[in-house]
Design an enzyme around this catalytic site. Structure first.
Site, PDB file in Angstrom:
ATOM      1  N   HIS A  72     -24.919 -53.515  30.693  1.00 16.34           N
ATOM      2  CA  HIS A  72     -25.153 -54.790  30.013  1.00 16.34           C
ATOM      3  C   HIS A  72     -25.750 -54.534  28.642  1.00 16.34           C
ATOM      4  O   HIS A  72     -26.661 -53.724  28.506  1.00 16.34           O
ATOM      5  CB  HIS A  72     -26.115 -55.663  30.825  1.00 16.34           C
ATOM      6  CG  HIS A  72     -25.485 -56.290  32.022  1.00 16.34           C
ATOM      7  ND1 HIS A  72     -26.081 -57.277  32.748  1.00 16.34           N
ATOM      8  CD2 HIS A  72     -24.277 -56.072  32.613  1.00 16.34           C
ATOM      9  CE1 HIS A  72     -25.281 -57.650  33.740  1.00 16.34           C
ATOM     10  NE2 HIS A  72     -24.189 -56.923  33.682  1.00 16.34           N
ATOM     11  N   TYR A 201     -32.274 -65.335  32.542  1.00 19.59           N
ATOM     12  CA  TYR A 201     -33.660 -65.658  32.919  1.00 19.59           C
ATOM     13  C   TYR A 201     -33.878 -67.109  32.505  1.00 19.59           C
ATOM     14  O   TYR A 201     -33.852 -67.418  31.317  1.00 19.59           O
ATOM     15  CB  TYR A 201     -34.646 -64.765  32.158  1.00 19.59           C
ATOM     16  CG  TYR A 201     -34.703 -63.335  32.635  1.00 19.59           C
ATOM     17  CD1 TYR A 201     -33.779 -62.387  32.219  1.00 19.59           C
ATOM     18  CD2 TYR A 201     -35.733 -62.914  33.490  1.00 19.59           C
ATOM     19  CE1 TYR A 201     -33.858 -61.067  32.643  1.00 19.59           C
ATOM     20  CE2 TYR A 201     -35.822 -61.594  33.917  1.00 19.59           C
ATOM     21  CZ  TYR A 201     -34.879 -60.678  33.500  1.00 19.59           C
ATOM     22  OH  TYR A 201     -34.947 -59.370  33.917  1.00 19.59           O
ATOM     23  N   PRO A 293     -42.047 -58.734  39.071  1.00 17.25           N
ATOM     24  CA  PRO A 293     -40.684 -58.247  38.802  1.00 17.25           C
ATOM     25  C   PRO A 293     -40.035 -58.754  37.513  1.00 17.25           C
ATOM     26  O   PRO A 293     -39.066 -58.149  37.054  1.00 17.25           O
ATOM     27  CB  PRO A 293     -39.895 -58.706  40.031  1.00 17.25           C
ATOM     28  CG  PRO A 293     -40.704 -59.778  40.661  1.00 17.25           C
ATOM     29  CD  PRO A 293     -42.118 -59.497  40.330  1.00 17.25           C
ATOM     30  N   LYS A 297     -39.424 -53.770  35.566  1.00 19.67           N
ATOM     31  CA  LYS A 297     -40.044 -52.495  35.177  1.00 19.67           C
ATOM     32  C   LYS A 297     -40.435 -51.569  36.334  1.00 19.67           C
ATOM     33  O   LYS A 297     -40.630 -50.369  36.127  1.00 19.67           O
ATOM     34  CB  LYS A 297     -41.313 -52.774  34.349  1.00 19.67           C
ATOM     35  CG  LYS A 297     -41.034 -53.271  32.947  1.00 19.67           C
ATOM     36  CD  LYS A 297     -40.455 -52.178  32.075  1.00 19.67           C
ATOM     37  CE  LYS A 297     -39.761 -52.718  30.862  1.00 19.67           C
ATOM     38  NZ  LYS A 297     -38.503 -52.074  30.532  1.00 19.67           N
ATOM     39  N   TYR A 385     -37.645 -54.144  26.950  1.00 16.68           N
ATOM     40  CA  TYR A 385     -36.746 -54.278  28.092  1.00 16.68           C
ATOM     41  C   TYR A 385     -35.916 -53.014  28.291  1.00 16.68           C
ATOM     42  O   TYR A 385     -35.791 -52.504  29.417  1.00 16.68           O
ATOM     43  CB  TYR A 385     -35.841 -55.513  27.921  1.00 16.68           C
ATOM     44  CG  TYR A 385     -35.262 -56.011  29.220  1.00 16.68           C
ATOM     45  CD1 TYR A 385     -34.278 -55.283  29.884  1.00 16.68           C
ATOM     46  CD2 TYR A 385     -35.687 -57.204  29.808  1.00 16.68           C
ATOM     47  CE1 TYR A 385     -33.751 -55.715  31.089  1.00 16.68           C
ATOM     48  CE2 TYR A 385     -35.159 -57.656  31.012  1.00 16.68           C
ATOM     49  CZ  TYR A 385     -34.190 -56.900  31.642  1.00 16.68           C
ATOM     50  OH  TYR A 385     -33.674 -57.331  32.842  1.00 16.68           O
TER      51      TYR A 385
HETATM   52  P1  FAD Z   1     -41.249 -47.681  47.195  1.00 13.82           P
HETATM   53  O1  FAD Z   1     -39.864 -48.003  46.828  1.00 13.82           O
HETATM   54  O2  FAD Z   1     -42.088 -48.752  47.799  1.00 13.82           O
HETATM   55  O3  FAD Z   1     -41.177 -46.437  48.190  1.00 13.82           O
HETATM   56  C1  FAD Z   1     -42.282 -46.017  48.953  1.00 13.82           C
HETATM   57  C2  FAD Z   1     -41.781 -45.334  50.198  1.00 13.82           C
HETATM   58  O4  FAD Z   1     -42.900 -44.849  50.936  1.00 13.82           O
HETATM   59  C3  FAD Z   1     -41.021 -46.266  51.126  1.00 13.82           C
HETATM   60  O5  FAD Z   1     -39.807 -45.682  51.530  1.00 13.82           O
HETATM   61  C4  FAD Z   1     -41.974 -46.483  52.287  1.00 13.82           C
HETATM   62  O6  FAD Z   1     -41.283 -46.729  53.508  1.00 13.82           O
HETATM   63  C5  FAD Z   1     -42.714 -45.167  52.313  1.00 13.82           C
HETATM   64  N1  FAD Z   1     -44.040 -45.224  52.925  1.00 13.82           N
HETATM   65  C6  FAD Z   1     -44.953 -46.213  52.854  1.00 13.82           C
HETATM   66  N2  FAD Z   1     -46.049 -45.911  53.564  1.00 13.82           N
HETATM   67  C7  FAD Z   1     -45.828 -44.686  54.101  1.00 13.82           C
HETATM   68  C8  FAD Z   1     -46.579 -43.837  54.922  1.00 13.82           C
HETATM   69  N3  FAD Z   1     -47.801 -44.197  55.373  1.00 13.82           N
HETATM   70  N4  FAD Z   1     -46.061 -42.654  55.264  1.00 13.82           N
HETATM   71  C9  FAD Z   1     -44.828 -42.272  54.843  1.00 13.82           C
HETATM   72  N5  FAD Z   1     -44.056 -43.054  54.059  1.00 13.82           N
HETATM   73  C10 FAD Z   1     -44.559 -44.239  53.679  1.00 13.82           C
HETATM   74  N6  FAD Z   1     -38.155 -52.641  39.515  1.00 13.82           N
HETATM   75  C11 FAD Z   1     -37.304 -52.364  38.489  1.00 13.82           C
HETATM   76  O7  FAD Z   1     -37.470 -51.332  37.820  1.00 13.82           O
HETATM   77  N7  FAD Z   1     -36.260 -53.177  38.151  1.00 13.82           N
HETATM   78  C12 FAD Z   1     -36.022 -54.326  38.838  1.00 13.82           C
HETATM   79  O8  FAD Z   1     -35.029 -54.997  38.553  1.00 13.82           O
HETATM   80  C13 FAD Z   1     -36.928 -54.676  39.910  1.00 13.82           C
HETATM   81  N8  FAD Z   1     -36.744 -55.787  40.645  1.00 13.82           N
HETATM   82  C14 FAD Z   1     -37.450 -55.948  41.810  1.00 13.82           C
HETATM   83  C15 FAD Z   1     -37.128 -57.019  42.614  1.00 13.82           C
HETATM   84  C16 FAD Z   1     -37.801 -57.181  43.820  1.00 13.82           C
HETATM   85  C17 FAD Z   1     -37.417 -58.342  44.690  1.00 13.82           C
HETATM   86  C18 FAD Z   1     -38.810 -56.246  44.241  1.00 13.82           C
HETATM   87  C19 FAD Z   1     -39.504 -56.376  45.569  1.00 13.82           C
HETATM   88  C20 FAD Z   1     -39.152 -55.204  43.417  1.00 13.82           C
HETATM   89  C21 FAD Z   1     -38.472 -55.035  42.209  1.00 13.82           C
HETATM   90  N9  FAD Z   1     -38.753 -53.964  41.370  1.00 13.82           N
HETATM   91  C22 FAD Z   1     -37.986 -53.750  40.254  1.00 13.82           C
HETATM   92  C23 FAD Z   1     -39.810 -53.021  41.725  1.00 13.82           C
HETATM   93  C24 FAD Z   1     -39.288 -51.772  42.443  1.00 13.82           C
HETATM   94  O9  FAD Z   1     -38.532 -52.144  43.569  1.00 13.82           O
HETATM   95  C25 FAD Z   1     -40.466 -50.857  42.833  1.00 13.82           C
HETATM   96  O10 FAD Z   1     -41.281 -50.685  41.719  1.00 13.82           O
HETATM   97  C26 FAD Z   1     -39.967 -49.512  43.367  1.00 13.82           C
HETATM   98  O11 FAD Z   1     -39.502 -49.635  44.689  1.00 13.82           O
HETATM   99  C27 FAD Z   1     -41.080 -48.437  43.342  1.00 13.82           C
HETATM  100  O12 FAD Z   1     -40.608 -47.255  43.911  1.00 13.82           O
HETATM  101  P2  FAD Z   1     -41.589 -46.297  44.690  1.00 13.82           P
HETATM  102  O13 FAD Z   1     -40.750 -45.131  45.109  1.00 13.82           O
HETATM  103  O14 FAD Z   1     -42.813 -46.061  43.902  1.00 13.82           O
HETATM  104  O15 FAD Z   1     -42.071 -47.111  45.951  1.00 13.82           O
HETATM  105  C1  DHB Z   2     -33.328 -57.887  39.039  1.00 12.72           C
HETATM  106  C2  DHB Z   2     -34.659 -57.875  39.346  1.00 12.72           C
HETATM  107  C3  DHB Z   2     -35.569 -58.158  38.360  1.00 12.72           C
HETATM  108  O1  DHB Z   2     -36.880 -58.144  38.646  1.00 12.72           O
HETATM  109  C4  DHB Z   2     -35.181 -58.456  37.071  1.00 12.72           C
HETATM  110  O2  DHB Z   2     -36.119 -58.737  36.133  1.00 12.72           O
HETATM  111  C5  DHB Z   2     -33.842 -58.437  36.756  1.00 12.72           C
HETATM  112  C6  DHB Z   2     -32.909 -58.157  37.754  1.00 12.72           C
HETATM  113  C7  DHB Z   2     -32.347 -57.589  40.111  1.00 12.72           C
HETATM  114  O3  DHB Z   2     -32.761 -57.390  41.249  1.00 12.72           O
HETATM  115  O4  DHB Z   2     -31.148 -57.562  39.824  1.00 12.72           O
END
Ligand code: FAD
Ligand code: DHB
Length: 391
Positions: A72, A201, A293, A297, A385
């Site tokens: 995009h 948005y 979200p 980021k 962004y």
């Molecule tokens: P996580 O993905 O949470 O991974 C942590 C892992 O640790 C998991 O697999 C979990 O099961 C495991 N774990 C937890 N506790 C334990 C334990 N005690 N022992 C062993 N394993 C454990 N970010 C973006 O950059 N762009 C977006 O568009 C965006 N949109 C989002 C939309 C939604 C609806 C949500 C919920 C989040 C969004 N985010 C977005 C945020 C993004 O999903 C998170 O920041 C990302 O998952 C972080 O990755 P991580 O690996 O740090 O943590």
């Molecule tokens: C998505 C999630 C976001 O938080 C955002 O700002 C843009 C897109 C997504 O899940 O596609």
């Protein structure tokens, strides 16, 4: 069992760290509490910054993303019944990639396992110990229920916001900065064609809405809702009605309704831990910080953290020097706080606040007008962004 780096968590942070270390000749083992199917099916983020796309390609994880991801060149901001395009490519020369986080996770799990890497799924009773010494370890029960101890040189706490690593640091060492927002997002996946060629948005009098994508046939939409929203009160018809209403206006794109395959509610908070390390424990991704979200980021910050952490670990094993690891936290927190600011700002500009008075509402609209009518305003949004260079 001994390994150079023990990683807790197989989300984007843990998996990509493991891949980066593997490519640098450093061995790691990932201990994950959930099953592989659960990790691969967890629907979350969807937007990759320009630098995250480059990183995944450089790490050998980008092949499917480059085939199936959607490039995009900008986003639409919608308010006052009209859409306004912010063209990132014109403003910064860069683009973003729409590619589901669970696809990144699938690609990284496949790559690690194909290269003989170890991911211990369905671990229980996970705890970390002795990380204030040179012999830390991770204790857990494996999928068969047998008690295990993984001795390692370093522990990477990549276990998300609710993980065990951050709470294991002795009280008083870490400082937490926190803000909880008075709303949440109801997110859905639907088997429908996209409403628009890029993300929208939308700031509406009824609350925020976001129109995102996953593929030409699957779309991801979000609606601002209350933090304790009961999904039972959101039958499909109500969701489509609300999405249509929050998109309404003069140039409203045609929203096609269809089968909703997934629904979930996401709480919204800002949270930062400082420092992101203690002894031989290094926190990365959501284990150390959370953003609301809006602005996409979270996953990108997780990836930027592990790039810095991998550099520090590479230096340690190459030169026997802790110098880069010692400044890991300081080296990533500048970027973390810029993302915190951006996500808070996007959230404040786009959502409906119950305590908003008419003056606040006018200011919100003035801000949107400024961003979409001033080159400097649009450029500021665009550069944040698409993301800053990874170190
Ligand atoms: P996580 O993905 O949470 O991974 C942590 C892992 O640790 C998991 O697999 C979990 O099961 C495991 N774990 C937890 N506790 C334990 C334990 N005690 N022992 C062993 N394993 C454990 N970010 C973006 O950059 N762009 C977006 O568009 C965006 N949109 C989002 C939309 C939604 C609806 C949500 C919920 C989040 C969004 N985010 C977005 C945020 C993004 O999903 C998170 O920041 C990302 O998952 C972080 O990755 P991580 O690996 O740090 O943590
Ligand atoms: C998505 C999630 C976001 O938080 C955002 O700002 C843009 C897109 C997504 O899940 O596609």
């Amino acid at each position: 069992m001994h390994v150079q780096v023990g990683i807790v968590g197989a989300g984007p942070a843990g998996l990509v760290l493991s891949q980066l270390l593997h490519r640098a000749g450093i061995e790691s083992v990932i201990v994950e509490s959930r099953s592989r199917a659960y990790c691969e099916g967890r629907i979350r983020a969807g937007v990759l910054e320009h630098g995250s796309v480059n990183l995944l390609n450089a790490a050998g994880l980008g092949e499917r993303m480059m085939r199936e991801g959607l490039v995009h060149r900008g986003i639409y901001l919608r308010f006052g019944g009209r859409s306004h395009h912010v063209d990132f490519t014109e403003l910064t020369g860069k683009s973003i990639m729409v590619y589901g986080q669970h696809e990144v996770v699938k690609d990284a799990i496949a790559a690690r396992l194909a290269a003989g890497g170890t991911i211990l799924f369905e671990a229980s009773d996970v705890s970390i110990e002795r990380f204030d010494t040179a012999q830390p370890s991770i204790r857990f029960r494996d999928a068969g229920g047998n008690a295990q101890r993984l001795a390692c040189d370093f522990i990477a706490g990549c276990d998300g916001f609710h993980g065990v690593c951050r709470p294991s640091v002795p009280a008083g060492v870490l400082t937490f900065y926190d803000r909880v927002y008075p709303f949440a997002w109801l997110g859905i996946l639907a088997d429908v064609p996209p409403v628009c060629e890029e993300l929208i948005y939308s700031n509406s009098e009824r609350g925020f809405a976001l129109f995102s994508q996953r593929s030409p046939t699957v779309q991801r939409y979000y609606l601002q809702c209350t933090p304790d929203e009961d999904l039972g009160e959101w039958p499909d018809e109500r969701i489509w009605h609300e999405l249509q209403a929050r998109l309404a206006g003069e140039d409203a794109p045609h929203l096609i309704e269809g089968v909703i395959t997934q629904k979930g509610v996401t709480a919204m908070r800002s949270f930062v831990t400082e420092p992101m390390q203690f002894g031989r424990l290094f926190l990365a991704g959501d284990a150390a910080h959370i953003v609301p979200p809006t602005g996409a980021k979270g996953m990108n910050l997780a990836l930027a953290d592990v790039v810095a952490l991998a550099h520090g670990l590479e230096r340690y094993y190459r030169d026997h020097s802790m110098a880069t690891l010692d400044v890991y936290s300081a080296s990533v927190l500048g970027r973390v706080w810029k993302a915190e600011r951006f996500s808070w700002w996007m959230t404040s500009m786009l959502h409906k606040f119950d305590d908003q008075n008419p003056f606040d509402r006018k200011l919100q609209l003035a801000e949107l007008d400024y961003i979409t009518s001033s080159h400097a305003g649009a450029q500021s949004l665009a550069e944040n962004y698409v993301g800053f260079a990874m170190t």
